[in-house]
Scaffold this motif. Sequence first.
Motif, PDB file in Angstrom:
ATOM      1  N   TRP A 151      -9.358   3.981   2.407  1.00 12.72           N
ATOM      2  CA  TRP A 151      -8.578   4.362   1.931  1.00 12.72           C
ATOM      3  C   TRP A 151      -7.858   4.491   0.237  1.00 12.72           C
ATOM      4  O   TRP A 151      -7.440   5.000  -0.044  1.00 12.72           O
TER       5      TRP A 151
ATOM      6  N   ALA B 153       1.529   6.691  -6.574  1.00 15.16           N
ATOM      7  CA  ALA B 153      -0.230   7.685  -7.001  1.00 15.16           C
ATOM      8  C   ALA B 153       0.979   9.531  -6.944  1.00 15.16           C
ATOM      9  O   ALA B 153       0.045   9.771  -8.010  1.00 15.16           O
TER      10      ALA B 153
ATOM     11  N   TRP C 135      -4.225  11.142  -6.417  1.00 13.57           N
ATOM     12  CA  TRP C 135      -3.964  10.819  -8.162  1.00 13.57           C
ATOM     13  C   TRP C 135      -4.655  11.906  -9.126  1.00 13.57           C
ATOM     14  O   TRP C 135      -3.758  12.255 -10.170  1.00 13.57           O
TER      15      TRP C 135
ATOM     16  N   PRO D 104      -4.085   3.224 -12.176  1.00 13.34           N
ATOM     17  CA  PRO D 104      -4.675   3.668 -11.208  1.00 13.34           C
ATOM     18  C   PRO D 104      -6.534   3.053 -11.700  1.00 13.34           C
ATOM     19  O   PRO D 104      -6.977   2.744 -11.402  1.00 13.34           O
TER      20      PRO D 104
ATOM     21  N   GLN E 240      -6.487   7.793  -2.159  1.00 13.11           N
ATOM     22  CA  GLN E 240      -5.547   7.512  -3.818  1.00 13.11           C
ATOM     23  C   GLN E 240      -6.152   8.223  -4.674  1.00 13.11           C
ATOM     24  O   GLN E 240      -4.828   8.676  -5.071  1.00 13.11           O
TER      25      GLN E 240
ATOM     26  N   ARG F  84       0.820  -1.441  -0.341  1.00 11.04           N
ATOM     27  CA  ARG F  84       0.101   0.339   0.097  1.00 11.04           C
ATOM     28  C   ARG F  84       1.122   1.118  -0.208  1.00 11.04           C
ATOM     29  O   ARG F  84       0.518   2.439  -0.561  1.00 11.04           O
TER      30      ARG F  84
ATOM     31  N   LEU G 198       2.370   1.700  -3.328  1.00 11.56           N
ATOM     32  CA  LEU G 198       0.846   2.872  -4.630  1.00 11.56           C
ATOM     33  C   LEU G 198       0.525   3.964  -4.250  1.00 11.56           C
ATOM     34  O   LEU G 198       0.412   4.633  -4.913  1.00 11.56           O
ATOM     35  N   ALA G 199       0.570   4.610  -2.484  1.00 15.33           N
ATOM     36  CA  ALA G 199       0.339   6.071  -2.057  1.00 15.33           C
ATOM     37  C   ALA G 199       1.577   6.610  -2.755  1.00 15.33           C
ATOM     38  O   ALA G 199       1.127   7.759  -2.986  1.00 15.33           O
TER      39      ALA G 199
END
Lengths: 119, 119
Positions: free
Chosen positions: B85, A28, B93, A76, B89, A21, A24-25
Amino acid sequence: MAKHDARLDLLFTSLGDPTRRAILARLARGEASVTDLASAHDMALPSFMKHLRKLEEAGLISTTKEGRIRSCALSPEAFAPVEEWLSEQRAIWNDRLDRLDDYVGNLMRERMHGTRPED
Amino acid sequence: MAKHDARLDLLFTSLGDPTRRAILARLARGEASVTDLASAHDMALPSFMKHLRKLEEAGLISTTKEGRIRSCALSPEAFAPVEEWLSEQRAIWNDRLDRLDDYVGNLMRERMHGTRPED
């Protein structure tokens, strides 16, 4: 259906890890090299690479290699099945609450008419 | 943060299984007994109970026992950390896309002014 299920399994299990996670963050916010990504995590590189592969397998990130640099980017659109599944659940749940509302409303109206002798 | 992380790990890994997602989708329609829930799955009862325990551990369902009947109910509020969460994200983004838009817009304006000799 089974195929969609397998995709959801992979997505949800990929998201069920704090390192993944965090990756991914970070992505982003924009692309990053594997080296830069790894430097933020106190973890042996092979273990870190496993997390990246899991994310890539789930379609949540893509990687490209230019010269010696491997870069990672977020995909995404891969979140879509997760968001769809969650909103489906919410729809079923809200529909149930609406029907419960109707039921209670009808019950109250019936009760009002039943308990007012002047009607 | 670590505590919140552990909760998200548990939630996401709980959702990463088709049997558990089917149980949640069934319970979104209303409470059900363990016996009724299990009858929809071609699985030995001990394995099925493991899935229920995992969902209960994640706080996604609650169970109550009345006489010999154990009933399960969805706890829809437990989805909140997952949805939070995901929307975090999405916000990161989208913010990045907005900044990219601004950047491209500025670049185009600069270019227009730079390539028109009459200005």
